[in-house]
Scaffold this motif. Structure first.
Motif: not given
Length: 108
Positions: A80-89
C-alpha cells in the motif's frame, strides 16, 4: 503517487528477478531505482546488480506496526505504501503472499 508512476512486475524465482533487473537496466533504469519487495528477501542479497538497500521485506517491522494500528496485514501495508489503487494493492498483495517478488521502478 500511483502505479502510472511505476514500472511494476511480479516474478516467482531468483532467476526471474535477475532477468527482470537486467531487462530494466537495459531499458535505462539505474539499479538504484529498482526496488524489490518480498516476504522472504534474504536470498536476493547475493544477486549481482541489486542494491541491498533496495530490497524490502514485505511485512517489515514498520509495516507490522502500521498493520496493527490499521488492522491490515503487514504485507498489504508494505505494498500500500507504493500508492497503488485498491485493486492493484490487492493483486500485488496476493502475489507477494504466494511467494512472489514485486519489482518496482519509479518512472521519471
Amino acid at each position: 503517487m500511483n502505479s502510472k508512476n511505476y514500472v511494476l512486475a511480479v516474478v516467482y524465482s531468483e532467476e526471474e528477478v535477475r532477468h527482470k533487473v537486467n531487462e530494466l537496466q537495459k531499458k535505462g533504469y539505474d539499479k538504484r531505482q529498482i526496488h524489490i519487495m518480498a516476504n522472504n528477501p534474504a536470498s536476493l542479497h547475493s544477486i549481482e546488480g541489486i542494491e541491498e538497500e533496495n530490497i524490502e521485506e514485505a511485512g517489515s517491522l514498520k509495516d507490522q506496526l502500521k498493520g496493527f494500528i490499521t488492522g491490515e496485514s503487514s504485507v498489504r501495508e508494505g505494498i500500500k505504501s507504493l500508492g497503488l489503487s485498491e485493486e492493484e494493492t490487492e493483486r500485488y498483495t496476493a502475489a507477494v503472499a504466494r511467494g512472489g517478488f514485486l519489482l518496482s521502478v519509479e518512472k521519471g
